[in-house]
Write a protein that holds these residues in place. Structure first.
Motif, PDB file in Angstrom:
ATOM      1  N   THR A   1       0.834  -1.205   0.000  1.00 40.55           N
ATOM      2  CA  THR A   1       0.000   0.000   0.000  1.00 40.55           C
ATOM      3  C   THR A   1       0.868   1.254   0.000  1.00 40.55           C
ATOM      4  O   THR A   1       0.572   2.234  -0.704  1.00 40.55           O
ATOM      5  CB  THR A   1      -0.925   0.009   1.228  1.00 40.55           C
ATOM      6  N   LEU A   2       1.949   1.244   0.778  1.00 35.43           N
ATOM      7  CA  LEU A   2       2.874   2.374   0.806  1.00 35.43           C
ATOM      8  C   LEU A   2       3.534   2.563  -0.559  1.00 35.43           C
ATOM      9  O   LEU A   2       3.721   3.688  -1.031  1.00 35.43           O
ATOM     10  CB  LEU A   2       3.941   2.160   1.876  1.00 35.43           C
ATOM     11  N   TYR A   3       3.880   1.450  -1.189  1.00 30.45           N
ATOM     12  CA  TYR A   3       4.486   1.528  -2.524  1.00 30.45           C
ATOM     13  C   TYR A   3       3.519   2.144  -3.536  1.00 30.45           C
ATOM     14  O   TYR A   3       3.897   3.018  -4.322  1.00 30.45           O
ATOM     15  CB  TYR A   3       4.908   0.136  -2.989  1.00 30.45           C
TER      16      TYR A   3
ATOM     17  N   GLY B   1       1.062   4.120  -2.891  1.00 28.39           N
ATOM     18  CA  GLY B   1       0.938   5.536  -2.558  1.00 28.39           C
ATOM     19  C   GLY B   1       2.105   6.342  -3.103  1.00 28.39           C
ATOM     20  O   GLY B   1       1.927   7.458  -3.608  1.00 28.39           O
ATOM     21  N   ALA B   2       3.305   5.776  -3.018  1.00 26.89           N
ATOM     22  CA  ALA B   2       4.489   6.445  -3.553  1.00 26.89           C
ATOM     23  C   ALA B   2       4.394   6.606  -5.062  1.00 26.89           C
ATOM     24  O   ALA B   2       4.724   7.659  -5.621  1.00 26.89           O
ATOM     25  CB  ALA B   2       5.743   5.658  -3.185  1.00 26.89           C
TER      26      ALA B   2
ATOM     27  N   LEU C   1       1.650   6.736  -6.881  1.00 21.88           N
ATOM     28  CA  LEU C   1       0.628   7.744  -7.181  1.00 21.88           C
ATOM     29  C   LEU C   1       1.168   9.152  -6.948  1.00 21.88           C
ATOM     30  O   LEU C   1       0.865  10.083  -7.701  1.00 21.88           O
ATOM     31  CB  LEU C   1      -0.614   7.507  -6.316  1.00 21.88           C
ATOM     32  N   LEU C   2       1.974   9.316  -5.895  1.00 25.59           N
ATOM     33  CA  LEU C   2       2.577  10.621  -5.613  1.00 25.59           C
ATOM     34  C   LEU C   2       3.441  11.078  -6.775  1.00 25.59           C
ATOM     35  O   LEU C   2       3.371  12.240  -7.202  1.00 25.59           O
ATOM     36  CB  LEU C   2       3.399  10.537  -4.327  1.00 25.59           C
TER      37      LEU C   2
ATOM     38  N   GLN D   1       1.419  12.062  -9.768  1.00 21.08           N
ATOM     39  CA  GLN D   1       0.615  13.252  -9.548  1.00 21.08           C
ATOM     40  C   GLN D   1       1.429  14.543  -9.686  1.00 21.08           C
ATOM     41  O   GLN D   1       0.873  15.623  -9.773  1.00 21.08           O
ATOM     42  CB  GLN D   1      -0.020  13.170  -8.145  1.00 21.08           C
TER      43      GLN D   1
END
Length: 227
Positions: A3-5, A7-8, A10-11, A14
């Motif tokens: 999940t952290l990966y 999120g990274a 997507l960051l 973005q």
């Protein structure tokens, strides 16, 4: 960890230019996750990818200023350039910082002194802020402000009560693509269109269609606005 990966990743997607604070955060996260070697390395690679984006010192400085002011609940004096408009100065209290997948942008939401009496909250795109300076004037986010709940029915960053019904018609070419994704929390179950065989009718309600229009146009001739 995965999940952290995600999120990274997507960051990174973005941001369309370098953001050193975000890059630093990713590297720190990667260091913590070194025991999970594959994931830690992938997050570090995400930071490397972000570091290779185009440099924009002004944006990075403004990002830091806004983030610091938000963390310490201090108002900012900023100069904002609206689309096709003249830049104007205003005092802003940041109630929320919200990323948008539309245009790889980040927005700040909250009350603006220039809009006082016109509307309760404004949405300013960070990329359109020309300057920002932290003031010594503090603020408190009202207890009645619902934070992320305000954005729950937004298509992107324009929140509020969903009152506008949007009805779209999709061609057979994109039917499967439309059906495999839940595009909005208030969308109704898509149904066969009674007027055009093979086409799909899709309905939802949103607070505003302004940030929805680029996505609709992106479907080209495969999407028609019914209402």
């Amino acid at each position: 960890v995965v999940t952290l990966y995600l999120g990274a990743r997507l960051l990174v997607k973005q941001h369309d230019h370098r953001n050193e604070p975000a890059e630093t955060a990713l590297r720190k996260l990667a260091a913590v996750l070194r025991s999970d070697a594959p994931i830690g390395k992938e997050i570090e690679r995400a930071a490397d990818e972000l570091a290779q984006r185009g440099e924009d010192r002004q944006y990075q400085s403004i990002f830091r200023t806004i983030a610091q002011a938000y963390a310490y609940r201090k108002k900012v004096e900023l100069v904002y350039r609206p689309p096709n408009g003249k830049p104007f100065p205003t005092t802003f209290a940041t109630y929320l910082i919200e990323p948008s997948l539309v245009g790889a942008a980040t927005y700040i939401l909250g009350p603006s002194s220039i809009d006082k009496g016109k509307r309760e909250y404004s949405e300013y795109k960070l990329g359109r802020i020309q300057s920002a300076e932290i003031t010594q004037e503090g603020y408190a986010i009202p207890a009645e402000y619902q934070g992320l709940e305000v954005m729950r029915h937004a298509w992107s960053v324009i929140g509020g009560e969903a009152k506008i019904e949007v009805v779209l018609r999709f061609s057979p070419n994109v039917r499967e693509r439309v059906l495999e994704t839940e595009w909005h929390p208030l969308q109704e179950k898509p149904v066969d269109d009674s007027e055009k065989p093979g086409w799909l009718r899709w309905t939802t309600k949103v607070p505003s269609t302004l940030d929805m229009l680029p996505g609709i146009r992106g479907w080209g001739a495969d999407c028609e606005v019914v209402g």
